[in-house]
Design a protein around this motif. Structure first.
Motif, short mmCIF file in Angstrom:
data_model
loop_
_atom_site.label_atom_id
_atom_site.label_comp_id
_atom_site.label_asym_id
_atom_site.label_seq_id
_atom_site.Cartn_x
_atom_site.Cartn_y
_atom_site.Cartn_z
N LYS A 61 -10.61 5.68 4.11
CA LYS A 61 -10.06 6.38 2.96
C LYS A 61 -10.14 7.89 3.18
O LYS A 61 -11.11 8.40 3.74
CB LYS A 61 -10.82 6.00 1.69
CG LYS A 61 -10.27 6.66 0.42
CD LYS A 61 -11.09 6.29 -0.81
CE LYS A 61 -10.84 4.86 -1.21
NZ LYS A 61 -11.49 4.54 -2.50
N MET A 65 -3.09 11.09 3.34
CA MET A 65 -2.65 9.79 3.84
C MET A 65 -2.63 9.74 5.37
O MET A 65 -3.05 8.76 5.97
CB MET A 65 -1.26 9.45 3.29
CG MET A 65 -0.78 8.04 3.66
SD MET A 65 0.79 7.60 2.86
CE MET A 65 1.89 8.80 3.62
N SER A 68 -6.15 9.37 6.68
CA SER A 68 -6.66 8.01 6.47
C SER A 68 -6.13 7.07 7.54
O SER A 68 -6.86 6.25 8.10
CB SER A 68 -6.25 7.51 5.08
OG SER A 68 -6.70 6.19 4.87
N TYR A 69 -4.84 7.22 7.85
CA TYR A 69 -4.21 6.39 8.88
C TYR A 69 -4.82 6.68 10.25
O TYR A 69 -5.10 5.76 11.03
CB TYR A 69 -2.71 6.65 8.89
CG TYR A 69 -1.93 5.79 9.85
CD1 TYR A 69 -1.53 4.51 9.50
CD2 TYR A 69 -1.59 6.27 11.11
CE1 TYR A 69 -0.81 3.72 10.39
CE2 TYR A 69 -0.87 5.50 12.01
CZ TYR A 69 -0.48 4.23 11.64
OH TYR A 69 0.21 3.45 12.52
N THR A 100 -1.17 0.93 3.84
CA THR A 100 -1.73 2.14 3.23
C THR A 100 -1.33 2.17 1.76
O THR A 100 -0.17 1.90 1.42
CB THR A 100 -1.19 3.40 3.93
OG1 THR A 100 -1.46 3.32 5.33
CG2 THR A 100 -1.85 4.65 3.38
N ARG A 101 -2.30 2.52 0.91
CA ARG A 101 -2.01 2.55 -0.52
C ARG A 101 -2.86 3.62 -1.20
O ARG A 101 -3.98 3.90 -0.77
CB ARG A 101 -2.30 1.19 -1.16
CG ARG A 101 -3.76 0.80 -1.16
CD ARG A 101 -3.98 -0.58 -1.76
NE ARG A 101 -5.41 -0.91 -1.79
CZ ARG A 101 -6.22 -0.64 -2.79
NH1 ARG A 101 -5.76 -0.01 -3.87
NH2 ARG A 101 -7.49 -0.99 -2.74
N TYR A 120 -6.20 7.99 -0.38
CA TYR A 120 -5.37 6.96 0.26
C TYR A 120 -6.24 6.04 1.11
O TYR A 120 -7.08 6.52 1.88
CB TYR A 120 -4.28 7.58 1.14
CG TYR A 120 -3.24 8.34 0.36
CD1 TYR A 120 -2.15 7.66 -0.19
CD2 TYR A 120 -3.34 9.71 0.17
CE1 TYR A 120 -1.18 8.36 -0.90
CE2 TYR A 120 -2.38 10.41 -0.55
CZ TYR A 120 -1.30 9.71 -1.09
OH TYR A 120 -0.35 10.39 -1.81
N GLU A 121 -6.03 4.74 0.94
CA GLU A 121 -6.79 3.76 1.72
C GLU A 121 -5.87 3.10 2.74
O GLU A 121 -4.80 2.60 2.40
CB GLU A 121 -7.38 2.68 0.80
CG GLU A 121 -8.20 1.63 1.55
CD GLU A 121 -8.69 0.53 0.63
OE1 GLU A 121 -9.85 0.59 0.18
OE2 GLU A 121 -7.89 -0.40 0.37
N ALA A 122 -6.29 3.10 3.99
CA ALA A 122 -5.57 2.40 5.06
C ALA A 122 -6.42 1.20 5.46
O ALA A 122 -7.63 1.34 5.68
CB ALA A 122 -5.34 3.32 6.25
#
Length: 244
Positions: A61, A65, A68-69, A100-101, A120-122
């Motif tokens: 996270k 984004m 996170s990725y 990813t969200r 953002y969570e990957a």
């Protein structure tokens, strides 16, 4: 000449009459209830799974984004090296598509729910299919090395399968049919009759359960246990025979 025609007419009438009787007897015999016997043959077999499937997942996270990725991609390389060092061939490992969200922190404030953006969570899911059951079982119990590298694994229980299930089912169907026939022969013999031709055959539900366990029951659709390495398969056949 007239007498000859009368004789022919009488013979023809008798022929039609006899034919009608024959048709009537045949119809009566076809409608006459025939004695039958119905029996159920049952077969159970214990066997050991020959394929293990293990899935686990982990996530990163970050408020950004892309970061996170990138963190997740770095963890993937660590996991790949870990599995390789454990002797798991690449062909047995499947890294699923990264998802990813955005995530939110929910809390109750001033009489209503509030959601604040939390980053953002990957997430990554890894699936392993192997015939080396003991090796994968040992791996599922010892993932401390990944924890030591700050990879928080969500470790799912492995699932067990049998790759020769179709052959086993055919074999059991034959044995269940033979068991039913043996029962039918015994019944008719004890009743002083003889077993005739097979009238109908109906296969029961194929069930796979954990042996000697009350954790699961047979179902109308057929139980299919995947949690136990040791399994028990059962099937029944209902046969109906004519009785002579």
């Amino acid at each position: 000449m007239k007498n000859k025609a009368v004789v022919i007419a009488i013979i023809a009438s008798i022929g039609f009459f006899l034919a009608a009787i024959a048709v009537g007897i045949a119809y009566y015999m076809s409608k006459k209830p025939q004695k039958t016997v119905s029996v159920v043959g049952l077969v159970e077999k214990d066997f050991t799974s020959d394929l293990i499937v293990w899935e686990f997942d982990y996530a990163t996270k970050d408020m950004d984004m892309k970061q996170s990725y990138a963190k997740l991609k770095a963890q993937n390389e660590i996991v790949k090296a870990y599995l390789k060092n454990a002797g798991i061939p690449d062909k047995e490992v499947d890294f699923k598509k990264i998802t990813t969200r955005p995530t939110y922190n929910s809390y109750y404030s001033n009489g209503h729910w509030v959601e604040d953006f939390d980053g953002y969570e990957a997430s990554q899911t890894v699936r392993i299919e192997s015939r080396d059951i003991e090796k994968i079982e040992a791996l599922t119990r010892d993932i401390a090395e990944l924890y030591d590298q700050n990879i928080m694994i969500n470790n799912n229980n492995p699932e067990y399968y049998y790759t020769k299930l179709s052959d086993l089912k055919i074999q059991m169907l034959a044995e269940a049919s033979q068991d039913a026939k043996n029962r039918a022969e015994t019944i008719t013999k004890n009743a002083g009759a003889k077993l005739g031709d097979l009238k109908s055959a109906n296969m029961g539900v194929f069930q796979i359960t954990k042996p000697n366990s009350s954790e699961e029951d047979y179902t109308w659709g057929g139980a299919f246990n995947t949690s136990s390495k040791e399994k028990r398969a059962s099937i029944n056949m209902r046969l109906t025979y004519y009785v002579k």
